[in-house]
Design a protein around this motif. Structure first.
Motif, PDB file in Angstrom:
ATOM      1  N   UNK A 113       0.834  -1.204   0.000  1.00  0.00           N
ATOM      2  CA  UNK A 113       0.000   0.000   0.000  1.00  0.00           C
ATOM      3  C   UNK A 113       0.870   1.256   0.000  1.00  0.00           C
ATOM      4  N   UNK A 114       1.925   1.245   0.802  1.00  0.00           N
ATOM      5  CA  UNK A 114       2.805   2.416   0.888  1.00  0.00           C
ATOM      6  C   UNK A 114       3.536   2.667  -0.427  1.00  0.00           C
ATOM      7  N   UNK A 115       3.740   1.604  -1.196  1.00  0.00           N
ATOM      8  CA  UNK A 115       4.387   1.743  -2.500  1.00  0.00           C
ATOM      9  C   UNK A 115       3.379   2.048  -3.608  1.00  0.00           C
ATOM     10  N   UNK A 116       2.124   2.199  -3.230  1.00  0.00           N
ATOM     11  CA  UNK A 116       1.103   2.540  -4.220  1.00  0.00           C
ATOM     12  C   UNK A 116       0.499   1.361  -4.935  1.00  0.00           C
ATOM     13  N   UNK A 117       0.670   0.160  -4.403  1.00  0.00           N
ATOM     14  CA  UNK A 117       0.153  -1.048  -5.049  1.00  0.00           C
ATOM     15  C   UNK A 117      -1.038  -1.599  -4.260  1.00  0.00           C
ATOM     16  N   UNK A 118      -2.117  -1.913  -4.969  1.00  0.00           N
ATOM     17  CA  UNK A 118      -3.289  -2.561  -4.380  1.00  0.00           C
ATOM     18  C   UNK A 118      -3.823  -1.799  -3.161  1.00  0.00           C
ATOM     19  N   UNK A 119      -3.827  -0.498  -3.235  1.00  0.00           N
ATOM     20  CA  UNK A 119      -4.315   0.282  -2.095  1.00  0.00           C
ATOM     21  C   UNK A 119      -5.788   0.006  -1.849  1.00  0.00           C
ATOM     22  N   UNK A 120      -6.162  -0.194  -0.600  1.00  0.00           N
ATOM     23  CA  UNK A 120      -7.568  -0.529  -0.299  1.00  0.00           C
ATOM     24  C   UNK A 120      -8.483   0.662  -0.529  1.00  0.00           C
ATOM     25  N   UNK A 121      -9.737   0.360  -0.829  1.00  0.00           N
ATOM     26  CA  UNK A 121     -10.731   1.387  -1.072  1.00  0.00           C
ATOM     27  C   UNK A 121     -11.439   1.818   0.202  1.00  0.00           C
ATOM     28  N   UNK A 122     -11.113   1.170   1.285  1.00  0.00           N
ATOM     29  CA  UNK A 122     -11.732   1.522   2.560  1.00  0.00           C
ATOM     30  C   UNK A 122     -11.309   0.523   3.614  1.00  0.00           C
ATOM     31  N   UNK A 123     -11.836   0.686   4.811  1.00  0.00           N
ATOM     32  CA  UNK A 123     -11.445  -0.188   5.908  1.00  0.00           C
ATOM     33  C   UNK A 123     -11.833  -1.635   5.643  1.00  0.00           C
ATOM     34  N   UNK A 124     -13.021  -1.841   5.059  1.00  0.00           N
ATOM     35  CA  UNK A 124     -13.459  -3.207   4.765  1.00  0.00           C
ATOM     36  C   UNK A 124     -12.524  -3.884   3.780  1.00  0.00           C
ATOM     37  N   UNK A 125     -12.136  -3.165   2.739  1.00  0.00           N
ATOM     38  CA  UNK A 125     -11.210  -3.716   1.749  1.00  0.00           C
ATOM     39  C   UNK A 125      -9.845  -3.996   2.374  1.00  0.00           C
ATOM     40  N   UNK A 126      -9.399  -3.088   3.251  1.00  0.00           N
ATOM     41  CA  UNK A 126      -8.104  -3.284   3.912  1.00  0.00           C
ATOM     42  C   UNK A 126      -8.119  -4.549   4.767  1.00  0.00           C
ATOM     43  N   UNK A 127      -9.173  -4.742   5.545  1.00  0.00           N
ATOM     44  CA  UNK A 127      -9.272  -5.938   6.378  1.00  0.00           C
ATOM     45  C   UNK A 127      -9.370  -7.196   5.521  1.00  0.00           C
ATOM     46  N   UNK A 128     -10.076  -7.088   4.410  1.00  0.00           N
ATOM     47  CA  UNK A 128     -10.205  -8.239   3.519  1.00  0.00           C
ATOM     48  C   UNK A 128      -8.849  -8.633   2.948  1.00  0.00           C
ATOM     49  N   UNK A 129      -8.044  -7.638   2.549  1.00  0.00           N
ATOM     50  CA  UNK A 129      -6.721  -7.936   2.016  1.00  0.00           C
ATOM     51  C   UNK A 129      -5.814  -8.558   3.070  1.00  0.00           C
TER      52      UNK A 129
END
Length: 353
Positions: A113-129
Motif C-alpha cells: 500500500x505504501x508503494x502505491x500497489x493494491x491500495x484498499x478502497x476503505x477499511x473493509x477492503x483493507x481488512x479483507x486484504x
C-alpha cells in the motif's frame, strides 16, 4: 567441528532442529535463496519490459528444482526432531514458522500500500486484504505456511510405510490438485520433495560426502548433467509432468553435489553466508525489490544491467534492514522472542527411540 557452523540457527530458513549445521547444506540453501530472489526479479523485469533477460533464462533453467530443493533441504533433518515430544515438535516445526508468517504477511501487504500497489478502497477492503494474506500469503510467504503443514503431515503419517506415502505424494505432484484452496494445491505440488528430504536424508548426506571425497567424479557427473538438463528444458518432451519431476529430483542431486564441492572454497563461503542469512533475505527482499524496480527503470539502464542490479540491490537492502533491526531493538522481526516460544524442558528435548 569440521563441516559445521556456529552461526545462530534462527537465521536459517526452514531449520529448527537444534542440530549442528553442515556447510554444504547452507551453501545449497544459499543457492536456493538466490534462485528465489532471481525468480522474483525476473517477474518484475518482465512485467515492466515484456522481454526476457539473461536472468530470465537462468531462472527458467532452475525452475524444476528451485522450490523443490528448498523443501527437500527443509525436510533433511526431520528425523532428528520428528520423535520428540509434541510440545517441543510444535514449537520448533510449527510455531516457529507461523510466527514469521503472521508477522510478515501484514508487513508485506501494508508495504504494498505504501508503494502505491493494491491500495484498499476503505477499511473493509483493507481488512479483507489482510485476511486474504493469511489464506493465500503474498509473494513468497506461502513457503512459511507449508512448512508446518508438511512437518505435521510427516509426523502423523509415521505409521504408514514411507514408500506408500512417497508414492501418494508423487502421484499428487504428477496429477496436480486444482481445488481452489491454495493450501491443498500447494500440499499436493511439493510435499513429495519435503518427504524425500526426510526419508532419503542418508542418501543425500552420503552423496555430499562422496562428492567431497571424489571431486573429479562429482565434476564429471555435473558435466554430464548440465547439458542434458538444458536440452530437456529447451525441448520439454512429453509427458512433461513426469519429465519435470525427474528434472527436479536430478537437479536437486546436482545442487547437493555442487554445494559439497564448493564447501570450504571462496565462492562457497559467500553462498554459505547467504544460507546463514536466508531468513533475513527471504523475509526482507521483496518490498525493496518492488521499490527498486521502477527506480532502475527510470534510470534508463539496459535490461541486462537491471537484471543484475535489481536482485543484488534487494538482497543488500534486506541484509541491511536485518542488521539495523538487530542493533536497534527490533530483533523480533527476524528472531522469535522467548515469550512466543512454548516452554521446553530437558525432557522435551529427548529423542524417542
Amino acid at each position: 567441528m569440521p563441516g559445521t557452523s556456529r552461526i545462530p540457527r534462527q537465521a536459517v530458513l526452514g531449520d529448527q532442529t537444534g542440530s549442528p549445521r553442515q556447510d554444504w547444506v547452507d551453501i545449497a540453501r544459499g543457492l536456493c535463496i538466490l534462485a528465489v530472489v532471481g525468480y522474483w526479479a525476473t517477474r518484475s523485469l518482465h512485467a515492466s519490459d515484456g522481454a526476457a533477460s539473461w536472468l530470465g533464462y537462468l531462472s527458467a533453467a532452475m525452475q524444476p528444482f528451485r522450490m523443490p530443493d528448498f523443501f527437500l533441504l527443509s525436510g533433511l533433518f526431520m528425523a532428528q526432531v520428528i520423535n520428540r515430544r509434541w510440545r517441543h515438535f510444535l514449537d520448533r516445526r510449527v510455531l516457529h514458522h507461523l510466527y514469521f508468517l503472521l508477522l510478515w504477511a501484514p508487513i508485506l501487504v501494508i508495504g504494498q500500500w505504501l508503494l502505491g500497489q493494491h491500495r484498499p478502497q476503505g477499511m473493509t477492503d483493507a481488512l479483507a486484504q489482510l485476511l486474504l494474506a493469511l489464506w493465500k500469503p503474498p509473494a513468497m510467504l506461502w513457503f512459511l505456511l507449508m512448512l508446518p503443514i508438511y512437518a505435521l503431515a510427516s509426523r502423523l503419517l509415521q505409521a504408514v510405510s514411507p514408500w506408500i506415502v512417497g508414492l501418494a505424494a508423487t502421484l499428487m505432484h504428477l496429477f496436480p490438485l486444482h481445488t481452489g484452496i491454495p493450501v491443498l494445491d500447494w500440499f499436493g505440488m511439493y510435499f513429495v520433495f519435503f518427504h524425500a528430504g526426510h526419508v532419503l536424508a542418508p542418501f543425500f548426506m552420503a552423496l555430499a560426502a562422496r562428492s567431497q571425497d571424489k571431486p573429479r567424479w562429482a565434476l564429471r557427473m555435473l558435466a554430464l548433467w548440465l547439458p542434458a538438463h538444458l536440452v530437456l528444458m529447451l525441448y520439454k518432451p512429453a509427458p512433461w509432468p513426469l519429465v519435470q519431476f525427474m528434472l527436479g529430483m536430478v537437479g536437486i542431486t546436482a545442487v547437493v553435489m555442487a554445494s559439497a564441492l564448493l564447501s570450504g572454497r571462496t565462492p562457497g563461503l559467500w553462498l554459505q553466508r547467504a544460507g546463514h542469512g536466508s531468513l533475513a533475505i527471504y523475509l526482507g527482499f521483496w518490498l525493496p525489490m518492488q521499490a527498486l524496480a521502477p527506480l532502475l527503470a527510470d534510470l534508463g539502464l539496459p535490461l541486462a544491467w537491471r537484471a543484475l542490479l535489481l536482485p543484488a540491490g534487494a538482497i543488500v537492502v534486506a541484509l541491511a534492514l536485518n542488521r539495523l533491526a538487530l542493533r536497534h531493538g527490533a530483533a523480533w522481526l527476524y528472531r522469535r522472542p522467548t515469550r512466543v516460544q512454548l516452554p521446553v524442558d530437558t525432557g522435551d528435548r529427548r529423542v524417542a527411540t
